[in-house]
Design a protein around this motif. Structure first.
Motif, PDB file in Angstrom:
ATOM      1  N   THR A  75     -15.185  -5.965  33.438  1.00  0.00           N
ATOM      2  CA  THR A  75     -15.242  -5.095  32.269  1.00  0.00           C
ATOM      3  C   THR A  75     -14.823  -5.897  31.055  1.00  0.00           C
ATOM      4  OG1 THR A  75     -14.715  -3.167  33.623  1.00  0.00           O
ATOM      5  CG2 THR A  75     -14.399  -2.941  31.248  1.00  0.00           C
ATOM      6  N   ILE A  76     -15.675  -5.860  30.029  1.00  0.00           N
ATOM      7  CA  ILE A  76     -15.386  -6.535  28.761  1.00  0.00           C
ATOM      8  C   ILE A  76     -15.543  -5.510  27.644  1.00  0.00           C
ATOM      9  CG2 ILE A  76     -16.104  -8.820  29.579  1.00  0.00           C
ATOM     10  CD1 ILE A  76     -18.783  -8.371  28.100  1.00  0.00           C
ATOM     11  N   SER A  77     -14.995  -5.833  26.495  1.00  0.00           N
ATOM     12  CA  SER A  77     -15.154  -4.932  25.353  1.00  0.00           C
ATOM     13  C   SER A  77     -16.584  -5.009  24.831  1.00  0.00           C
ATOM     14  CB  SER A  77     -14.176  -5.311  24.235  1.00  0.00           C
ATOM     15  OG  SER A  77     -14.559  -6.547  23.656  1.00  0.00           O
ATOM     16  N   ASP A  78     -16.994  -3.972  24.125  1.00  0.00           N
ATOM     17  CA  ASP A  78     -18.316  -4.011  23.501  1.00  0.00           C
ATOM     18  C   ASP A  78     -18.389  -5.127  22.468  1.00  0.00           C
ATOM     19  OD1 ASP A  78     -19.366  -2.018  25.067  1.00  0.00           O
ATOM     20  OD2 ASP A  78     -19.300  -0.467  23.522  1.00  0.00           O
ATOM     21  N   GLU A  79     -17.270  -5.472  21.853  1.00  0.00           N
ATOM     22  CA  GLU A  79     -17.240  -6.582  20.894  1.00  0.00           C
ATOM     23  C   GLU A  79     -17.611  -7.894  21.593  1.00  0.00           C
ATOM     24  OE1 GLU A  79     -14.141  -8.963  17.960  1.00  0.00           O
ATOM     25  OE2 GLU A  79     -13.505  -7.092  18.888  1.00  0.00           O
ATOM     26  N   THR A  80     -17.042  -8.115  22.779  1.00  0.00           N
ATOM     27  CA  THR A  80     -17.380  -9.320  23.546  1.00  0.00           C
ATOM     28  C   THR A  80     -18.847  -9.277  23.968  1.00  0.00           C
ATOM     29  OG1 THR A  80     -15.099  -9.506  24.336  1.00  0.00           O
ATOM     30  CG2 THR A  80     -16.778 -10.687  25.587  1.00  0.00           C
ATOM     31  N   ALA A  81     -19.324  -8.108  24.382  1.00  0.00           N
ATOM     32  CA  ALA A  81     -20.738  -7.965  24.752  1.00  0.00           C
ATOM     33  C   ALA A  81     -21.633  -8.282  23.558  1.00  0.00           C
ATOM     34  CB  ALA A  81     -21.014  -6.553  25.271  1.00  0.00           C
ATOM     35  N   ASN A  82     -21.219  -7.888  22.370  1.00  0.00           N
ATOM     36  CA  ASN A  82     -22.010  -8.194  21.171  1.00  0.00           C
ATOM     37  C   ASN A  82     -22.042  -9.690  20.871  1.00  0.00           C
ATOM     38  OD1 ASN A  82     -22.841  -5.570  20.726  1.00  0.00           O
ATOM     39  ND2 ASN A  82     -21.100  -5.085  19.413  1.00  0.00           N
ATOM     40  N   HIS A  83     -20.966 -10.398  21.182  1.00  0.00           N
ATOM     41  CA  HIS A  83     -20.980 -11.863  21.041  1.00  0.00           C
ATOM     42  C   HIS A  83     -22.011 -12.464  22.000  1.00  0.00           C
ATOM     43  CE1 HIS A  83     -17.705 -12.520  18.232  1.00  0.00           C
ATOM     44  NE2 HIS A  83     -16.965 -11.651  18.902  1.00  0.00           N
ATOM     45  N   ILE A  84     -22.056 -11.924  23.212  1.00  0.00           N
ATOM     46  CA  ILE A  84     -23.036 -12.403  24.189  1.00  0.00           C
ATOM     47  C   ILE A  84     -24.454 -12.079  23.715  1.00  0.00           C
ATOM     48  CG2 ILE A  84     -23.898 -12.079  26.556  1.00  0.00           C
ATOM     49  CD1 ILE A  84     -20.919 -11.709  27.386  1.00  0.00           C
ATOM     50  N   ARG A  85     -24.656 -10.874  23.181  1.00  0.00           N
ATOM     51  CA  ARG A  85     -25.981 -10.521  22.637  1.00  0.00           C
ATOM     52  C   ARG A  85     -26.397 -11.501  21.533  1.00  0.00           C
ATOM     53  NH1 ARG A  85     -23.714  -5.263  23.379  1.00  0.00           N
ATOM     54  NH2 ARG A  85     -24.976  -4.092  24.882  1.00  0.00           N
ATOM     55  N   GLY A  86     -25.467 -11.848  20.655  1.00  0.00           N
ATOM     56  CA  GLY A  86     -25.768 -12.788  19.581  1.00  0.00           C
ATOM     57  C   GLY A  86     -26.142 -14.160  20.117  1.00  0.00           C
TER      58      GLY A  86
END
Length: 96
Positions: A75-86
């Motif tokens: 489980t990661i934060s959505d902020e971390t997921a957004n870094h991965i998306r970027g």
């Protein structure tokens, strides 16, 4: 805090489906394995500097190897997921 789950699985085995992987597959035309391996590599790069980005780690028990935890849901934060998306966009923007 909103969170995102990522499957951490052994390569060469069936992968569980998860939203971020499916999103990468659909957005960039990747296979599930390629999307998963890229997401996993990007996450590993992030947690090398900041291990606390993994908010929770739940083992996945298998029938074939009871008592051995080779796979996990992270489980990661959505902020971390957004870094991965970027990072996915930077890598695969020509595929979109």
């Amino acid at each position: 805090m909103n969170t995102t789950d990522i499957f951490e699985g052994m390569t060469g085995r069936d992968l569980a489906t998860y939203d971020l992987c499916t999103e990468a597959e659909n957005t960039y035309g990747l296979t599930q394995r390629d999307a998963h391996e890229t997401i996993t590599a990007l996450l590993q790069d992030l947690i090398t500097d900041e291990p606390a980005l993994i908010l929770d780690r739940q083992p996945v028990r298998t029938i074939t190897a009871p008592g051995i935890d080779n796979n996990h849901w992270l489980t990661i934060s959505d902020e971390t997921a957004n870094h991965i998306r970027g990072a996915l966009a930077a890598i695969y923007s020509d595929n979109a």
